[in-house]
Design a protein around this motif. Structure first.
Motif, short mmCIF file in Angstrom:
data_model
loop_
_atom_site.label_atom_id
_atom_site.label_comp_id
_atom_site.label_asym_id
_atom_site.label_seq_id
_atom_site.Cartn_x
_atom_site.Cartn_y
_atom_site.Cartn_z
N ASP A 9 0.80 -1.23 0.00
CA ASP A 9 0.00 0.00 0.00
C ASP A 9 0.83 1.28 0.00
O ASP A 9 0.32 2.36 -0.29
CB ASP A 9 -0.95 0.03 1.20
N LYS A 10 2.11 1.18 0.30
CA LYS A 10 2.96 2.37 0.36
C LYS A 10 3.96 2.41 -0.78
O LYS A 10 4.98 3.08 -0.70
CB LYS A 10 3.67 2.45 1.71
N GLY A 11 3.66 1.66 -1.87
CA GLY A 11 4.49 1.77 -3.07
C GLY A 11 5.66 0.82 -3.14
O GLY A 11 6.57 1.04 -3.95
N THR A 12 5.68 -0.20 -2.30
CA THR A 12 6.74 -1.20 -2.40
C THR A 12 6.12 -2.58 -2.62
O THR A 12 4.93 -2.78 -2.40
CB THR A 12 7.62 -1.25 -1.14
N THR A 13 6.94 -3.49 -3.09
CA THR A 13 6.51 -4.86 -3.29
C THR A 13 7.63 -5.79 -2.85
O THR A 13 8.75 -5.36 -2.64
CB THR A 13 6.12 -5.11 -4.77
N SER A 14 7.30 -7.03 -2.72
CA SER A 14 8.26 -8.00 -2.23
C SER A 14 8.86 -8.78 -3.39
O SER A 14 8.15 -9.35 -4.22
CB SER A 14 7.57 -8.97 -1.26
N LEU A 15 10.19 -8.80 -3.45
CA LEU A 15 10.89 -9.65 -4.40
C LEU A 15 11.03 -11.04 -3.78
O LEU A 15 10.65 -11.26 -2.63
CB LEU A 15 12.28 -9.07 -4.70
N VAL A 16 11.63 -11.96 -4.52
CA VAL A 16 11.95 -13.27 -3.97
C VAL A 16 12.85 -13.06 -2.76
O VAL A 16 13.64 -12.11 -2.73
CB VAL A 16 12.63 -14.14 -5.05
N TYR A 17 12.75 -13.89 -1.77
CA TYR A 17 13.47 -13.81 -0.49
C TYR A 17 12.93 -12.71 0.41
O TYR A 17 13.54 -12.34 1.39
CB TYR A 17 14.99 -13.63 -0.69
N GLY A 18 11.77 -12.13 0.06
CA GLY A 18 11.14 -11.15 0.92
C GLY A 18 11.76 -9.77 0.91
O GLY A 18 11.39 -8.91 1.71
N ILE A 19 12.70 -9.54 0.03
CA ILE A 19 13.34 -8.24 -0.05
C ILE A 19 12.37 -7.25 -0.70
O ILE A 19 11.75 -7.53 -1.72
CB ILE A 19 14.66 -8.34 -0.85
N ARG A 20 12.21 -6.07 -0.07
CA ARG A 20 11.27 -5.06 -0.55
C ARG A 20 11.94 -4.18 -1.61
O ARG A 20 13.14 -3.88 -1.52
CB ARG A 20 10.79 -4.16 0.60
N ALA A 21 11.16 -3.79 -2.59
CA ALA A 21 11.63 -2.90 -3.65
C ALA A 21 10.50 -1.95 -4.01
O ALA A 21 9.32 -2.30 -3.90
CB ALA A 21 12.06 -3.69 -4.88
N ALA A 22 10.87 -0.77 -4.46
CA ALA A 22 9.87 0.19 -4.93
C ALA A 22 9.17 -0.38 -6.16
O ALA A 22 9.79 -1.06 -6.97
CB ALA A 22 10.53 1.53 -5.27
N LYS A 23 7.88 -0.10 -6.29
CA LYS A 23 7.13 -0.63 -7.43
C LYS A 23 7.58 -0.04 -8.76
O LYS A 23 7.26 -0.60 -9.80
CB LYS A 23 5.63 -0.41 -7.21
N ASN A 24 8.35 1.04 -8.73
CA ASN A 24 8.89 1.59 -9.97
C ASN A 24 10.37 1.22 -10.16
O ASN A 24 11.03 1.74 -11.05
CB ASN A 24 8.69 3.10 -10.05
N ASP A 25 10.87 0.30 -9.37
CA ASP A 25 12.23 -0.21 -9.52
C ASP A 25 12.34 -0.91 -10.89
O ASP A 25 11.41 -1.60 -11.30
CB ASP A 25 12.52 -1.20 -8.38
N PRO A 26 13.47 -0.75 -11.60
CA PRO A 26 13.61 -1.41 -12.90
C PRO A 26 13.36 -2.92 -12.87
O PRO A 26 12.78 -3.48 -13.80
CB PRO A 26 15.05 -1.10 -13.31
#
Length: 184
Positions: A9-26
Motif C-alpha cells: 500500500d505504500k508503493g513497495t513490493t516483495s521480491l523473492v526472499y522477501g526483499i522489498r523494492a519500490a514498485k517503480n524499480d527497474p
C-alpha cells in the motif's frame, strides 16, 4: 492464502526472499512486463476458443510451455542480484523457441515486405503480445546483473510471437496484409 496483504500500500513490493523494492524499480518493471506478456498471450489464445483446425492442440501445448517459460523469466527478474534463482531459464528454452520458429515459419509464404498486424483476432492479439514482449526486453536491459539468457529469451520470444501470429492466420486461412507505402 489471502489475495491482499496490504504490504504494498505504500508503493513497495516483495521480491523473492522477501526483499522489498519500490514498485517503480527497474527489476519490478521488468518482471511486471514479463507478466503482462504472459497475460497478453493468454488473451490471444482465448480468441482460438471454438476454432477447429488440425494444428490447434499442438499449438496450445507449445504455448503452455512458452507461458511456463515466461514464469521462469519472471523468476529470474524478481530474484535480487546475488541470490539463487529457483526457476532458472535455460538455453534449451531458447533453442525450443528457435525450433518452433523454424518449424512454423517453414510452412509460411516467405515475406517480401513488412506486414501489418492483424488478421484473425487471435493473430492480431498475438502481434500485440509481441510488442509487450519487446517492451519486457527493453525493461530487462535496465536490471542490474540480469541473466543474459533473459535478454536472449525475450528477444527470441518476440520473434516467436511474430511467427505465431502469422502461423495462426495461415492455419485459419487468413492472408497477411502487406504494408502499402503511402502516396506522396
Amino acid at each position: 492464502m489471502r489475495i491482499y496483504t496490504r504490504s504494498g500500500d505504500k508503493g513497495t513490493t516483495s521480491l523473492v526472499y522477501g526483499i522489498r523494492a519500490a514498485k517503480n524499480d527497474p527489476r519490478v518493471e521488468a518482471y511486471g512486463t514479463v507478466d503482462e506478456t504472459n497475460s497478453a498471450i493468454g488473451v490471444a489464445l482465448s480468441f482460438l476458443h471454438g476454432e477447429q483446425f488440425p494444428e490447434k492442440e499442438e499449438m496450445e501445448q507449445c504455448f503452455s510451455r512458452v507461458q511456463t517459460m515466461l514464469f521462469h523469466a519472471g523468476a529470474e527478474l524478481s530474484t535480487p542480484e546475488g541470490k539463487e534463482v529457483h526457476w532458472k531459464l535455460k538455453q534449451a528454452y531458447i533453442d525450443e523457441l528457435e525450433a518452433l520458429i523454424d518449424k512454423w515459419d517453414g510452412k509460411l509464404e516467405p515475406l517480401k515486405t513488412f506486414i501489418l498486424p492483424g488478421g484473425h483476432p487471435a493473430a492480431a492479439a498475438m502481434h500485440a503480445a509481441r510488442t509487450v514482449a519487446r517492451r519486457a526486453e527493453r525493461a530487462s536491459v535496465a536490471v542490474n546483473g540480469v541473466n543474459p539468457l533473459v535478454l536472449s529469451f525475450l528477444n527470441r520470444l518476440s520473434d516467436f510471437l511474430f511467427v505465431a501470429a502469422r502461423y495462426i492466420n495461415y492455419c485459419l486461412g487468413v492472408k497477411d496484409r502487406p504494408l502499402q507505402p503511402l502516396e506522396e
